[in-house]
Enzyme design. Structure first.
Site, PDB file in Angstrom:
ATOM      1  N   GLY A   7       0.793  -1.222   0.000  1.00 28.46           N
ATOM      2  CA  GLY A   7       0.000   0.000   0.000  1.00 28.46           C
ATOM      3  C   GLY A   7       0.828   1.275   0.000  1.00 28.46           C
ATOM      4  CG  ASP A   8       0.228   6.036  -1.091  1.00 26.65           C
ATOM      5  OD1 ASP A   8       0.973   6.018  -2.086  1.00 26.65           O
ATOM      6  OD2 ASP A   8      -0.070   7.078  -0.477  1.00 26.65           O
ATOM      7  CG  ASP A  27      -7.847 -13.238   0.704  1.00 27.88           C
ATOM      8  OD1 ASP A  27      -8.268 -12.275   1.379  1.00 27.88           O
ATOM      9  OD2 ASP A  27      -8.515 -13.792  -0.189  1.00 27.88           O
ATOM     10  CE  LYS A  40      -6.028  10.767  10.006  1.00 31.00           C
ATOM     11  NZ  LYS A  40      -6.680  12.040   9.889  1.00 31.00           N
ATOM     12  CG  HIS A  45       0.944  11.266  10.840  1.00 28.80           C
ATOM     13  ND1 HIS A  45      -0.362  11.005  10.493  1.00 28.80           N
ATOM     14  CD2 HIS A  45       1.294  12.394  10.186  1.00 28.80           C
ATOM     15  CE1 HIS A  45      -0.781  11.924   9.648  1.00 28.80           C
ATOM     16  NE2 HIS A  45       0.186  12.785   9.446  1.00 28.80           N
ATOM     17  CE  LYS A  52       3.111  16.792  10.501  1.00 25.31           C
ATOM     18  NZ  LYS A  52       4.030  16.355   9.439  1.00 25.31           N
ATOM     19  CG  HIS A  91      -4.147  15.383  12.827  1.00 24.72           C
ATOM     20  ND1 HIS A  91      -3.664  14.188  13.300  1.00 24.72           N
ATOM     21  CD2 HIS A  91      -4.229  15.224  11.475  1.00 24.72           C
ATOM     22  CE1 HIS A  91      -3.462  13.357  12.289  1.00 24.72           C
ATOM     23  NE2 HIS A  91      -3.808  13.960  11.182  1.00 24.72           N
ATOM     24  CE  LYS A 138      -8.411  16.952   2.904  1.00 27.33           C
ATOM     25  NZ  LYS A 138      -6.945  16.857   2.785  1.00 27.33           N
TER      26      LYS A 138
END
Length: 491
Positions: free
Chosen positions: A23-24, A96, A159, A189, A193, A251, A341
């Protein structure tokens, strides 16, 4: 927090198992983070990774894929030779998620790695859709992987952890049947930071700040996390979620707690998280009374035409809300939270606005002192002070005392996933979300959602892509300088 310890007579070995290896998240974040930990010699000596995916690949093919993606996404220079050595720790395992027999094969794979006199540590990382969380955890139990003799077994979960308090409670109940709370590491995450970790250092290790970190001296606090991009390819997920669930529940409320909490007794994980819980418990109840003074919801123009977004969607892509903490330290101080956004600038910062001086020596009101904790894109701390301009006539000017971390370290701060993975390996859960934190933040966000339920469209304000948000934002700040301080920054 005390770390799990094996007997000193027994060697230990750490195996990380990533569900969602193709995955990404794994390609963009997890593998680059593990590689940086490796080259900086932070990984345990006897470390291995089993990366699980549903695609039909060989381990060699998978390692080649990782090299290409790490070259693309790593924040530091990559050395082919060192990455080749690192990649030998990695095995690809096809599985799977729905097939119980595949978990039995995984159990056998782990058994085949057993060594006499070596006690294993297992870290299971769920880098998959939340739809699979419960299924994977239950299969770890039914396949008897959880029964394997080991020093410790830990579960890391990304999350979103539920869509509301009800679904989060149901998910937690299912997972808690298999893993104890002390072994569940719920990742946010954002709190890892570098500059967010610096907040407590700045506050608690500098008496000039801790002594004035209260309602007597602080007028307001602004926490802003803004993005230039729209929803992109995440339209399907985002349309079911929205900014309140996607950003505020985790967040922004976490940033609020870190900024507002009392000094913990120690820096142990539970002492720190206990203070955050006290903040969440002290949040003033959110009601629909005077709603327009406490909440702005926005949606950028063109959102309804995004891929996989409902053409009549009322999902919010921007939230501004005013929060109060009803305790002795913060009584009456507004905390303004803003996230959105498709805005003009990408920025994240915490802005502390101090109260104006009560004495004026130069015939005019001074500007308030401002402390900016800049999280991204720049990392650093700026303190705005009033000084006398040079000259024979007394005039006041505001100047900046600036600590530019990104300038000093050339934007080379560790990625947050490096810190979180290392902490999980070491058994330090300070930066991970405990269940009682999650309960309280979901309860608060649920109350906001409930306040506009049934009439959400009437509260939704449209704003243009690349703008500063809906016009109503400009009059939302009702104390102090009466504007969003991030708008004063030059980019």
């Amino acid at each position: 927090m005390k770390k799990d310890k094996a007997s000193t007579d027994i060697k230990t070995r750490t195996t990380m198992v990533i569900f969602g290896g193709t995955g990404d998240l794994t390609h963009r974040k997890l593998i680059p983070a593990l590689y940086q930990l490796y080259i900086n010699k932070y990984l345990p000596e006897d470390f291995s990774l089993i990366s699980i995916g549903r695609r039909d690949k060989t381990t060699e093919e998978y390692r080649s894929d990782l090299l290409a993606s790490t070259k693309r996404f790593s924040t530091r220079n990559l050395d082919d030779e060192s990455f080749d050595t690192f990649s030998r720790m990695i095995t690809y395992f096809r599985l799977d998620f729905n097939n119980e027999k595949d978990y039995e094969r995984l159990h056998k794979e782990l058994d085949d790695r057993d060594q006499d006199g070596v006690l294993d540590n297992y870290m299971f990382y769920l880098a998959v859709s939340p739809d699979y969380f419960t299924e994977i955890v239950e299969n770890l139990k039914t396949s008897r992987i959880r029964k394997k003799k080991s020093n410790w077994q830990r579960l890391i979960i990304e999350k979103p952890f539920g869509q509301d308090l009800e679904s989060a409670t149901k998910l937690n109940a299912a997972i808690s049947k298999v893993f104890d709370e002390k072994d569940i590491y719920r990742i946010d995450h954002y709190v890892a930071k570098e500059m967010i970790q610096n907040i407590n250092m700045l506050r608690f290790q500098n008496a000039i700040f801790e002594s004035i970190w209260n309602r007597t001296h602080i007028n307001s606090v602004q926490i802003t996390v803004l993005e230039k991009e729209g929803v992109g390819t995440r339209g399907g997920y985002y349309d079911d979620t929205g900014a309140l669930r996607d950003m505020v529940q985790n967040h922004l409320l976490q940033l609020l707690a870190i900024t507002a909490m009392e000094p913990p007794k120690t820096l142990d994980a539970d002492d720190v998280r206990n203070e955050k819980v006290k903040v969440f418990k002290a949040l003033r109840e959110f009601t629909d009374e005077h709603l327009e003074e406490k909440l702005i919801l926005g949606q950028y123009s063109g959102y309804q035409k995004e891929d996989k977004v409902d053409e009549d969607s009322t999902t919010e892509t921007l939230v501004a809300t005013k929060v109060y903490i009803d305790n002795k330290r913060w009584e009456g101080v507004p905390f303004y939270l803003l996230t959105g956004k498709a805005l003009k600038n990408k920025t994240a910062q915490i802005t502390i606005e101090f109260k104006n001086s009560s004495r004026y020596h130069y015939g005019a009101n001074s500007e308030p002192n401002i402390l900016e904790i800049k999280i991204q894109p720049d990392e650093g701390i700026t303190l705005h002070l009033n000084v006398k301009q040079p000259g024979v006539i007394d005039k006041m000017a505001m100047v900046e005392m600036d600590y530019c971390q990104s300038c000093l370290y050339l934007f080379n701060s560790p990625d947050s996933y490096e810190k979180l993975i290392l902490d999980a390996i070491n058994g330090d859960s300070t930066l991970f979300t405990r269940w009682d934190e999650l309960q309280l933040t979901w309860k608060y966000v649920d109350s906001i959602i409930s306040s506009v339920k049934g009439s959400k469209s009437s509260y939704l304000r449209c704003y243009e892509v690349g703008s500063d948000g809906p016009p109503e934002l400009k009059s939302f700040i009702q104390s102090g300088a009466r504007h969003w301080w991030y708008l004063n920054r030059e980019y």
